[in-house]
Motif scaffolding. Structure first.
Motif, PDB file in Angstrom:
ATOM      1  N   THR A   1       0.823  -1.125   0.077  1.00 44.61           N
ATOM      2  CA  THR A   1       0.071  -0.033  -0.162  1.00 44.61           C
ATOM      3  C   THR A   1       0.935   1.249  -0.126  1.00 44.61           C
ATOM      4  N   ILE A   2       2.032   1.128  -0.061  1.00 43.44           N
ATOM      5  CA  ILE A   2       2.924   2.295  -0.193  1.00 43.44           C
ATOM      6  C   ILE A   2       2.642   2.745  -1.593  1.00 43.44           C
ATOM      7  N   CYS A   3       2.313   1.853  -2.652  1.00 41.26           N
ATOM      8  CA  CYS A   3       1.947   2.579  -3.972  1.00 41.26           C
ATOM      9  C   CYS A   3       0.921   1.619  -4.470  1.00 41.26           C
ATOM     10  N   GLY A   4      -0.167   2.536  -4.982  1.00 43.18           N
ATOM     11  CA  GLY A   4      -1.329   1.709  -5.638  1.00 43.18           C
ATOM     12  C   GLY A   4      -1.191   1.653  -7.019  1.00 43.18           C
ATOM     13  N   VAL A   5      -0.154   2.314  -7.549  1.00 43.45           N
ATOM     14  CA  VAL A   5      -0.007   2.085  -8.966  1.00 43.45           C
ATOM     15  C   VAL A   5       1.168   0.895  -9.312  1.00 43.45           C
ATOM     16  N   CYS A   6       1.895   0.431  -8.234  1.00 38.64           N
ATOM     17  CA  CYS A   6       2.991  -0.462  -8.410  1.00 38.64           C
ATOM     18  C   CYS A   6       2.877  -1.484  -7.338  1.00 38.64           C
ATOM     19  N   PRO A   7       1.653  -1.552  -6.732  1.00 37.59           N
ATOM     20  CA  PRO A   7       1.395  -2.574  -5.559  1.00 37.59           C
ATOM     21  C   PRO A   7       2.108  -4.053  -5.881  1.00 37.59           C
ATOM     22  N   THR A   8       2.075  -4.441  -7.137  1.00 38.84           N
ATOM     23  CA  THR A   8       2.567  -5.653  -7.374  1.00 38.84           C
ATOM     24  C   THR A   8       4.043  -5.920  -7.364  1.00 38.84           C
TER      25      THR A   8
END
Lengths: 487, 321
Positions: free
Chosen positions: A60-67
């Motif tokens: 959840t640090i980044c919802g663009v690169c969560p993967t």
């Protein structure tokens, strides 16, 4: 006295961002910098959490690169528990990961960075967006973009549960095997992804490379910095997104360091400044010399341009052809031109798609054995991966029960934080003179950070593909003497 | 007729809620036809002054995602509230605090100390911390203040509706938007999903024995979960009983238990407490020492029971500087 121009906020930034430009009495740029006005404190609140929950928490640090965070965290847990995932688990992870790389790179090209080129850097703002892109390349292509994104994201959702914040990675493997019934559809998506990536490169060739003005912009000095470059490579020094050696080349392109993630602290340190919440990583063995480029400065760059420069080639045949053309066209290695990142990104999308095909056609990917639970007593685990925006490090320390006692995260975009500041200052200095600020400048300054993008260009602010920016120009008495807005 | 103005703003969040909107895919075009995204990519199109200049209530609906962590986010949330007829807390962070809300286990000083001093790769011999104002030779550089506590959106401004999830699923987003456009909204304060608990819609519920009883709590890393069986029945912590449904059982489809991103069901005030009582009721042990052992085996109740909802819980928290 200096005049101050504030671009506040810029968008398509993960969180918020603000550019400050200070003009001297002649109206030339004396100084410019990018401030990141946000911090969330993951490294602190990771402490006390269960190791196996970290892939869900850190993504959840980044919802663009969560993967990316999710998978990197899974890899750090493999190391923490001393386990290698079974072959099928590794292949599932890599397949999902390359699918993510492919769709995320596309998102950037069509929604974020691409409009500057496809529609044009000086095109009317109302057209400089994804709809403008569709207008230029045709509505059928627009549908194709939406369709391939949807199908690629369906792969991630099927294997990972949620597409925004997947949940499949566990220490030593993944939470479920791949089902035979998904195979045909996944194969088709993978094949279509290769075709789509080829199409995008062709479009880049036709629209950008055949336009001299664009090529001049790419190779021009305003967007150029001679820095070190970092990226993951396989044993043959070819680009790898999932795993391998961290390789660093110097500004002349010579190998400077090559190491495994376990040794990352010998090579990277991060400095702190009082005027921003972001830290500034640098190469420890060169040292921090401030916001300057060159061989004596420890500033390095990551992301597509960094990866291509740090490798000796691509790991997939079609992507390799484009890699060769890239360096032929731009005058050999390394390429220091920031805007060339857009091209490098599309070459990487093609490698990701080729890798998808390779992995999904490997019968072993269906093997039901997807967990290795031969755990050692946990103590410390480190993971590395290539995020779309650059090398990502997750480092956890735990007690013997696997409860976190310490965490260290160097997030992809952060690696580029010093370079982004330099790029903004250089673009501002190159573009603003005599206090004259015009509309074209706005987008040109944006382009300086946009190339590094998507964590900076968090995708979603992007359906219309523009970065709303407000620039206010203040005179020496802090009165607004001019104001312009991008809308 | 003029199209309704819509704002979409983010506070302390990750961008996943925005991705979820892009995941509407072709439906996004329908939405774009029906409304005017005056402020999308939102509040980011300001200058606060521009939003301030709009008449009060002139924005039909503001979708705000992210928890509230800084001065700037608080200011914007208040401003958008003033300018909007409806405010929707969009996603788990605005609704409950979300994972960034776990930062409430620490305070600002501890977070700064970790981020800027103690982390392994940080080299900060002079002990520099980010400051709200830095004097430079060119002028002042200002940063918004970082608050001690993470707050939910409704702890900051009045919220009309909640779209739950991390991130909200596209089908619920579309349903919510349609309900707003058609004026067919449920009572104010509603969470725009089903009223049932996740267990009630979960396929695995069928495998649950009539009387659920467990003798130990297992960690998800220690077991290979049977893809047909109820996680709780296997002794694996799954927040299904305390969590609102409507998510499409996305995590469970990936053979992973629920961590509660949709928040509690209607009648529940504190999701972690509710789950704890559900858990206590299924522990099939009478011996006090055994019970204690089981309790101790849950190593991180905060992280497991409040992963997404710590700021919204009734738990007191560490305060101060």
């Amino acid at each position: 006295m200096y005049k101050e121009i504030t671009i506040d906020p810029i968008t398509r930034l993960e969180g918020h961002g603000k550019i400050d430009i200070f003009l001297d009495e002649k109206g030339d740029v004396a100084h410019a910098c990018l401030q990141i006005p946000e911090l969330r404190g993951y490294e602190r609140f990771a402490v006390g959490r269960l190791a196996e929950e970290m892939p869900r928490i850190t993504e959840t640090i980044c919802g663009v690169c969560p993967t990316t965070h999710h998978t990197c965290s899974g890899k750090a847990l493999d190391d923490l528990y001393g386990v290698e995932p079974p072959p099928a688990a590794r292949k599932i992870r890599e397949f999902v990961y390359n699918t993510f790389m492919f769709e995320d790179h596309n998102l950037h090209f069509y929604f974020l960075g691409g409009p500057d080129f496809i529609v044009g850097p000086a095109a009317p703002k109302a057209e400089r967006n994804v709809l403008g892109v569709i207008g230029k390349v045709g509505v059928d292509i627009g549908k194709k973009v939406i369709d391939i994104r949807k199908r690629a994201r369906n792969i991630i959702q099927t294997m990972g549960g949620r597409v925004v914040h997947p949940v499949h990675c566990l220490p030593g493997g993944v939470s479920k095997p791949m089902a035979q019934e998904n195979l045909e559809e996944f194969k088709k998506t993978a094949e279509d992804s290769v075709e789509f990536a080829q199409f995008s490169l062709q479009a880049f060739n036709d629209i950008v490379l055949k336009n001299k003005a664009y090529v001049d912009l790419i190779v021009g000095d305003v967007y150029k910095h001679k820095t070190y470059y970092m990226g993951l490579v396989d044993d043959n020094n070819k680009v790898n997104f999932y795993d391998g050696w961290i390789r660093v080349v110097d500004p002349e392109g010579t190998e400077f360091a090559k190491f495994k993630v376990k040794d990352y602290l010998d090579h990277i340190a991060e400095g702190v400044e009082s005027w921003t919440y972001i830290k500034f990583p640098y190469l420890k063995n060169v040292g921090w010399k401030g916001f300057v480029d060159g061989k004596d400065s420890g500033v390095y760059r990551v992301a597509p341009l960094g990866r291509l420069n740090a490798a000796d080639g691509m790991a997939a045949p079609a992507a390799q052809e484009h890699y060769e053309k890239f360096y032929e066209t731009l005058g050999g290695k390394p390429v220091h031109n920031t805007l060339a990142t857009h091209w490098a990104r599309l070459i990487e999308a093609l490698q990701a798609a080729e890798r998808m095909v390779e992995l999904i056609n490997d019968p072993e990917i269906l093997d039901p054995n997807v967990r290795n639970m031969d755990f050692q007593i946990p103590k410390e685990g480190k993971g590395v991966i290539e995020a779309p925006r650059g090398t990502l490090f997750h480092h956890y320390e735990t007690d013997e029960r696997g409860v976190l006692t310490k965490a260290n995260l160097i997030v992809a975009t952060v690696n580029n934080s010093a370079a982004i500041n330099m790029s903004i200052e250089k673009a501002a200095k190159g573009l603003i003179a005599g206090g004259k600020v015009d509309d074209g400048l706005l987008n040109m300054v944006e382009m300086a950070f946009r190339a590094y993008d998507p964590c900076f260009a968090c995708a979603t602010h992007t359906i219309d593909g523009r970065a709303p920016i407000q620039i206010d120009i203040y005179d020496a008495d802090k009165r607004v003497i001019a104001s312009m807005k991008n809308k | 007729m003029a199209k309704p103005l819509v704002a979409f703003y983010w506070c302390a969040s990750c961008g996943g809620c925005e991705e979820a909107v892009v995941d509407l895919a072709e439906d996004i075009l329908k939405v774009a036809d029906a409304v005017e995204f005056r402020l999308w990519p939102v509040a980011l199109d300001f200058k606060y002054a521009d939003v301030e200049a709009m008449p009060d209530k002139s924005i039909a609906v503001s979708f705000i995602n992210g928890a509230v962590r800084t001065e700037e986010q608080e200011h914007l949330a208040k401003l958008l509230r003033q300018k909007s007829q409806l405010v929707i807390a969009f996603g788990a962070c605005a609704h409950l605090g979300g994972i960034p809300g776990l930062a409430n286990v620490a305070n600002k000083n501890e977070i700064f100390e970790t981020a800027y001093k103690l982390t392994r790769s940080t080299a900060n011999p002079k002990g520099v911390y980010p400051q709200t104002v830095t004097e430079t030779e060119y002028g002042k550089l200002k940063l918004p203040e970082f608050f001690d506590t993470v707050k939910t959106l409704d702890q900051t401004v009045e919220v009309d509706y909640y779209l739950p999830g991390c991130a909200p699923p596209p089908d619920l987003i579309m349903q919510g938007v349609t309900a707003i456009l058609e004026g067919k909204l449920p009572p104010k304060g509603s969470v725009l999903t089903v009223e049932k608990a996740l267990c009630e819609t979960c396929e695995r519920n069928k495998s649950k024995p009539d009387k659920l009883m467990i003798k130990e709590v297992k960690r998800i890393s220690e077991v290979i979960a049977d893809p047909e069986k109820c996680f709780l029945a296997e002794g694996i912590i799954c927040l299904g009983p305390a969590t609102r449904g409507g998510c499409g059982e996305r995590c469970i489809n990936a053979n992973m238990p629920c961590r509660g991103c949709f928040g509690p069901t209607k009648e529940v005030k504190d999701m972690g407490a509710k789950f704890l009582s559900s858990l206590a009721s299924i522990i099939d042990v009478d011996d006090e020492k055994e019970i204690e052992k089981i309790a101790e085996s849950v190593l991180d109740p905060i992280g497991l029971f409040y992963m997404y909802s710590l700021p919204s819980s009734i738990l007191r928290r560490k305060q101060g500087v």
